[in-house]
Design a protein around this motif. Sequence first.
Motif, PDB file in Angstrom:
ATOM      1  N   LEU A   1       8.774  -0.260  -6.473  1.00  0.00           N
ATOM      2  CA  LEU A   1       7.895   0.452  -5.250  1.00  0.00           C
ATOM      3  C   LEU A   1       7.648   1.809  -6.065  1.00  0.00           C
ATOM      4  N   ASP A   2       6.415   2.019  -6.175  1.00  0.00           N
ATOM      5  CA  ASP A   2       5.991   3.394  -7.240  1.00  0.00           C
ATOM      6  C   ASP A   2       5.002   4.236  -6.141  1.00  0.00           C
ATOM      7  N   VAL A   3       5.546   5.259  -5.523  1.00  0.00           N
ATOM      8  CA  VAL A   3       4.753   6.053  -4.858  1.00  0.00           C
ATOM      9  C   VAL A   3       3.540   6.869  -5.881  1.00  0.00           C
ATOM     10  N   PRO A   4       2.508   7.160  -5.521  1.00  0.00           N
ATOM     11  CA  PRO A   4       1.524   7.585  -6.496  1.00  0.00           C
ATOM     12  C   PRO A   4       1.713   9.019  -6.691  1.00  0.00           C
ATOM     13  N   ASP A   5       1.639   9.731  -8.038  1.00  0.00           N
ATOM     14  CA  ASP A   5       2.048  11.273  -8.087  1.00  0.00           C
ATOM     15  C   ASP A   5       0.920  12.226  -7.207  1.00  0.00           C
ATOM     16  N   ALA A   6       0.084  12.031  -6.899  1.00  0.00           N
ATOM     17  CA  ALA A   6      -0.916  12.944  -6.310  1.00  0.00           C
ATOM     18  C   ALA A   6      -1.223  12.313  -4.648  1.00  0.00           C
TER      19      ALA A   6
ATOM     20  N   ASP B   1       5.217  16.510  -0.056  1.00  0.00           N
ATOM     21  CA  ASP B   1       6.523  16.241   0.123  1.00  0.00           C
ATOM     22  C   ASP B   1       6.928  14.949   0.762  1.00  0.00           C
ATOM     23  N   GLU B   2       6.095  14.062   0.930  1.00  0.00           N
ATOM     24  CA  GLU B   2       6.191  12.917   1.511  1.00  0.00           C
ATOM     25  C   GLU B   2       5.688  11.841   0.951  1.00  0.00           C
ATOM     26  N   GLY B   3       6.325  10.619   0.981  1.00  0.00           N
ATOM     27  CA  GLY B   3       5.660   9.353   0.403  1.00  0.00           C
ATOM     28  C   GLY B   3       6.080   8.281   1.267  1.00  0.00           C
ATOM     29  N   GLU B   4       5.316   6.921   1.307  1.00  0.00           N
ATOM     30  CA  GLU B   4       5.760   6.185   1.805  1.00  0.00           C
ATOM     31  C   GLU B   4       4.907   4.734   1.153  1.00  0.00           C
ATOM     32  N   ALA B   5       5.921   3.562   1.365  1.00  0.00           N
ATOM     33  CA  ALA B   5       5.137   2.379   0.921  1.00  0.00           C
ATOM     34  C   ALA B   5       5.070   1.475   2.148  1.00  0.00           C
TER      35      ALA B   5
ATOM     36  N   ALA C   1      11.271   9.906   0.161  1.00  0.00           N
ATOM     37  CA  ALA C   1      10.273   9.588  -0.873  1.00  0.00           C
ATOM     38  C   ALA C   1       9.189  10.738  -0.711  1.00  0.00           C
ATOM     39  N   GLN C   2       8.801  11.092  -2.005  1.00  0.00           N
ATOM     40  CA  GLN C   2       7.768  11.975  -2.079  1.00  0.00           C
ATOM     41  C   GLN C   2       6.880  11.537  -3.134  1.00  0.00           C
ATOM     42  N   ALA C   3       5.550  12.158  -3.582  1.00  0.00           N
ATOM     43  CA  ALA C   3       4.761  11.704  -4.498  1.00  0.00           C
ATOM     44  C   ALA C   3       5.445  11.620  -5.855  1.00  0.00           C
ATOM     45  N   GLY C   4       5.426  10.406  -6.510  1.00  0.00           N
ATOM     46  CA  GLY C   4       5.971  10.190  -7.711  1.00  0.00           C
ATOM     47  C   GLY C   4       7.437   9.222  -7.794  1.00  0.00           C
ATOM     48  N   SER C   5       7.774   9.002  -6.494  1.00  0.00           N
ATOM     49  CA  SER C   5       9.268   8.439  -6.344  1.00  0.00           C
ATOM     50  C   SER C   5       9.153   6.951  -6.689  1.00  0.00           C
TER      51      SER C   5
ATOM     52  N   GLY D   1       0.902  -1.249   0.142  1.00  0.00           N
ATOM     53  CA  GLY D   1       0.044   0.046  -0.042  1.00  0.00           C
ATOM     54  C   GLY D   1       0.877   1.390   0.055  1.00  0.00           C
ATOM     55  N   TYR D   2       0.337   2.468  -0.485  1.00  0.00           N
ATOM     56  CA  TYR D   2       0.982   3.623  -0.416  1.00  0.00           C
ATOM     57  C   TYR D   2       0.211   4.910   0.054  1.00  0.00           C
ATOM     58  N   THR D   3       1.211   5.812   0.770  1.00  0.00           N
ATOM     59  CA  THR D   3       0.494   6.972   1.131  1.00  0.00           C
ATOM     60  C   THR D   3       1.480   7.855   0.641  1.00  0.00           C
ATOM     61  N   SER D   4       1.025   9.052  -0.261  1.00  0.00           N
ATOM     62  CA  SER D   4       1.668  10.086  -0.785  1.00  0.00           C
ATOM     63  C   SER D   4       1.113  11.509  -0.320  1.00  0.00           C
TER      64      SER D   4
END
Length: 273
Positions: A237-242, A153-157, A209-213, A147-150
């Motif tokens: 792992l692909d963090v969503p763009d938005a 300025d931050e992103g997480e898998a 990580a951030q959105a789009g990473s 699962g992802y959270t974006s």
Amino acid sequence: MKRDVPRLLVGPGLVVVLALACDRQSPPYCDNLEGLARRLPEPGATEVPANARLWSNLPGLDFEDIETLELVGPNGPVELMRSIVDTNFVWNDYRKVPGLDLWIFTPVEPLAPGLHEVVGGHSDWSFTVADAVDDEPPPIPEVESIGYTSERDEGEASIALTMPQPLVVLEQEGQAGLDPLLLSGEIGEVWSGDWLRLGRGLCLNNWAAQAGSHTRVRLSAFDVAGNHSGFGEWIDLDVPDACSVSSSRPPPLLLLLLALFGRRRKARHTSRE
């Protein structure tokens, strides 16, 4: 009788929860990072193999004397060799806490059967050793879902595993890598249980990580004796763009609110009929 077209009703409370997921202005003080590997053997453990090692990755600032860790067994002090595997976790953007790396203390000789205690400010860490060794490697960790959270300025898998394991190592592509025989090198993180996190977010900072990473990782595991599972395949792992919340395990509060709103709507619909 006219039937209502099903639709998602979002009440004020749910709006607040979703808004907080994308706009965390004041994260809480993180003095207890759930899931990070702590101490192995676990305090109070029994039937610990004679070839066990001490493992520590304590998240916190109360383990500053880790360099002076001592182990005492039924025959007196135990001679230990120390290894350190560097992890990416930092307490914040500018501070690296030594206790957040993976520290391994290997006894020079097999541990004698009986009670062993870690001394020097760690009176709660003790375990009982059995008269047997463990030479069977653990299985390679298997991924159940990601699962992802974006945010801006931050992103997480968040990686859910099919089964919990005591020491799951996450390696990130482009780093120095782990030498499982010498217990040296560099890893993204080490976790205990069936849930791993990589990125930057709430109480987390081990990948910028951030959105789009995008990155790739692979998993492996150790048991308390130091047997290594071998490496799994590389995982993208692909963090969503938005800004989004797409987790394989929704937060309990969010699930509760969804259930409450669903029950309220069902009750109103029944009363109209």
